[in-house]
Write a protein that holds these residues in place. Structure first.
Motif, short mmCIF file in Angstrom:
data_model
loop_
_atom_site.label_atom_id
_atom_site.label_comp_id
_atom_site.label_asym_id
_atom_site.label_seq_id
_atom_site.Cartn_x
_atom_site.Cartn_y
_atom_site.Cartn_z
N VAL A 177 0.85 -1.19 0.00
CA VAL A 177 0.00 0.00 0.00
C VAL A 177 0.89 1.24 0.00
O VAL A 177 1.73 1.40 0.89
CB VAL A 177 -0.93 0.01 1.23
N GLY A 178 0.71 2.10 -1.00
CA GLY A 178 1.56 3.28 -1.06
C GLY A 178 0.94 4.40 -1.87
O GLY A 178 -0.24 4.33 -2.26
N ASP A 179 1.76 5.42 -2.13
CA ASP A 179 1.22 6.63 -2.76
C ASP A 179 2.10 7.15 -3.89
O ASP A 179 1.94 8.31 -4.29
CB ASP A 179 1.06 7.73 -1.71
N SER A 180 3.00 6.32 -4.43
CA SER A 180 3.94 6.85 -5.40
C SER A 180 4.34 5.79 -6.42
O SER A 180 4.08 4.60 -6.25
CB SER A 180 5.21 7.35 -4.69
N ASP A 181 5.01 6.26 -7.48
CA ASP A 181 5.53 5.34 -8.47
C ASP A 181 6.58 4.41 -7.86
O ASP A 181 6.74 3.28 -8.31
CB ASP A 181 6.14 6.11 -9.64
N ALA A 182 7.30 4.90 -6.87
CA ALA A 182 8.27 4.04 -6.20
C ALA A 182 7.57 2.85 -5.53
O ALA A 182 8.04 1.71 -5.60
CB ALA A 182 9.06 4.84 -5.16
N ASP A 183 6.43 3.11 -4.92
CA ASP A 183 5.67 2.03 -4.29
C ASP A 183 5.12 1.06 -5.33
O ASP A 183 5.02 -0.14 -5.09
CB ASP A 183 4.53 2.60 -3.45
N ALA A 184 4.78 1.59 -6.49
CA ALA A 184 4.25 0.75 -7.57
C ALA A 184 5.28 -0.24 -8.08
O ALA A 184 4.94 -1.18 -8.80
CB ALA A 184 3.75 1.62 -8.72
N GLY A 185 6.54 -0.08 -7.67
CA GLY A 185 7.58 -1.02 -8.05
C GLY A 185 7.31 -2.45 -7.60
O GLY A 185 7.90 -3.39 -8.13
N ILE A 186 6.42 -2.62 -6.65
CA ILE A 186 6.06 -3.97 -6.21
C ILE A 186 5.51 -4.80 -7.37
O ILE A 186 5.67 -6.02 -7.42
CB ILE A 186 5.04 -3.92 -5.05
N GLU A 187 4.87 -4.15 -8.32
CA GLU A 187 4.27 -4.87 -9.44
C GLU A 187 5.35 -5.52 -10.31
O GLU A 187 5.19 -6.66 -10.77
CB GLU A 187 3.39 -3.95 -10.27
N ALA A 188 6.45 -4.83 -10.54
CA ALA A 188 7.55 -5.41 -11.31
C ALA A 188 8.20 -6.57 -10.58
O ALA A 188 8.79 -7.46 -11.20
CB ALA A 188 8.59 -4.34 -11.63
N ALA A 189 8.05 -6.59 -9.25
CA ALA A 189 8.60 -7.68 -8.45
C ALA A 189 7.62 -8.84 -8.33
O ALA A 189 7.94 -9.86 -7.71
CB ALA A 189 8.97 -7.17 -7.05
N GLY A 190 6.42 -8.68 -8.89
CA GLY A 190 5.45 -9.77 -8.90
C GLY A 190 4.32 -9.64 -7.90
O GLY A 190 3.43 -10.49 -7.86
N GLY A 191 4.36 -8.57 -7.07
CA GLY A 191 3.31 -8.39 -6.07
C GLY A 191 2.21 -7.46 -6.54
O GLY A 191 2.14 -7.09 -7.72
N ARG A 192 1.35 -7.06 -5.62
CA ARG A 192 0.18 -6.23 -5.92
C ARG A 192 0.35 -4.87 -5.29
O ARG A 192 0.78 -4.75 -4.14
CB ARG A 192 -1.08 -6.92 -5.38
N PHE A 193 -0.01 -3.83 -6.04
CA PHE A 193 0.08 -2.47 -5.55
C PHE A 193 -1.31 -1.91 -5.31
O PHE A 193 -2.20 -2.02 -6.16
CB PHE A 193 0.81 -1.60 -6.58
N VAL A 194 -1.50 -1.30 -4.14
CA VAL A 194 -2.73 -0.57 -3.82
C VAL A 194 -2.36 0.90 -3.67
O VAL A 194 -1.57 1.26 -2.79
CB VAL A 194 -3.40 -1.10 -2.54
N ASP A 195 -2.92 1.73 -4.51
CA ASP A 195 -2.57 3.14 -4.57
C ASP A 195 -3.57 3.96 -3.76
O ASP A 195 -4.75 4.04 -4.12
CB ASP A 195 -2.58 3.60 -6.04
N VAL A 196 -3.11 4.57 -2.66
CA VAL A 196 -4.04 5.33 -1.81
C VAL A 196 -4.46 6.64 -2.46
O VAL A 196 -5.38 7.31 -1.97
CB VAL A 196 -3.42 5.61 -0.42
N ARG A 197 -3.83 7.00 -3.58
CA ARG A 197 -4.30 8.18 -4.32
C ARG A 197 -5.61 7.87 -5.03
O ARG A 197 -6.37 8.78 -5.37
CB ARG A 197 -3.24 8.62 -5.32
N GLU A 198 -5.85 6.59 -5.25
CA GLU A 198 -7.07 6.16 -5.93
C GLU A 198 -8.06 5.49 -4.98
O GLU A 198 -9.27 5.54 -5.21
CB GLU A 198 -6.71 5.20 -7.07
N ARG A 199 -7.54 4.86 -3.95
CA ARG A 199 -8.38 4.16 -2.99
C ARG A 199 -7.90 4.51 -1.59
O ARG A 199 -6.88 4.01 -1.14
CB ARG A 199 -8.31 2.65 -3.22
N PRO A 200 -8.60 5.37 -0.88
CA PRO A 200 -8.12 5.86 0.42
C PRO A 200 -8.04 4.76 1.48
O PRO A 200 -8.68 3.72 1.37
CB PRO A 200 -9.14 6.93 0.80
#
Length: 206
Positions: A177-200
């Motif tokens: 769970v994060g708020d930035s493109d850096a946090d979205a890096g989990i997707e390249a590692a095979g995990g799931r990203f939850v963006d609090v900018r879109e889902r509080p």
């Protein structure tokens, strides 16, 4: 389901020094260090040759910046100055504690933060009342991993792998769970990203 949370901008809102170089300079002088006249330039220059994705501890950068101008910082003054300059001024985000507690009902929970300042993450959690679960001092998080402690900054996959190891799971099992493109890096590692900018946070894990 193992879940990790980003800290700054996700779980806490942080007020940072408007001029970090000046804030560090002030604390260095308080510790008897002669700050060079061109300190702003020295602070802005790279001084540590680190691999791509690696974290450079801010106090190491400060010590090297001083050294580049012929100034020494004895008695761990660089580390102490950096720690003081970034004294946490944080508040918990709306729904932060409740989101972590709901995540705990589903499995282990960790914190993964890009943070180059010693102890800042833990002190920020304490300041925002997110360090402990209850009065018995049970930790709210099973593990706390920073880029400083593991050596790698998000979005580098090695940061996510480090927290996964401590949670005793595979990185592909992580929901981060994060708020930035850096946090979205989990997707390249095979995990799931939850963006609090879109889902509080208030809407998570219900």
């Amino acid at each position: 389901m193992p879940v990790t949370f980003d800290l700054f901008g996700t779980l806490v809102d942080a007020a940072r020094p408007a001029d970090p170089a000046a804030a560090v300079a002030r604390e260095l002088r308080e510790r008897g260090v002669s700050v060079p006249d061109d300190w702003a330039d020295a602070y802005a220059e790279p001084h540590v040759d680190a691999p791509e994705g690696a974290e450079v501890p801010l106090h190491a950068h400060v010590a090297r910046a001083l050294d580049s101008r012929g100034v020494s910082a004895p008695d761990n003054a660089a580390r102490r100055a950096v720690t003081a300059a970034f004294e946490p001024d944080v508040t918990a985000g709306e729904g932060a504690r409740a989101a972590v507690e709901r995540a705990r009902e589903r499995g282990p929970v960790g914190l993964l933060s890009n943070c180059s300042v010693p102890e800042l993450a833990r002190r920020s959690l304490l300041s925002a009342d997110l360090r402990w679960l209850n009065d018995d001092r049970d930790p709210l998080f099973d593990v706390v991993v920073t880029s400083l402690s593991c050596g790698w900054r998000k979005p580098d996959r090695r940061a996510f792998e480090a927290v996964a190891r401590q949670l005793d799971c595979e990185v592909r099992e992580l929901t981060h769970v994060g708020d930035s493109d850096a946090d979205a890096g989990i997707e390249a590692a095979g995990g799931r990203f939850v963006d609090v900018r879109e889902r509080p946070l208030e809407a998570l894990f219900r």
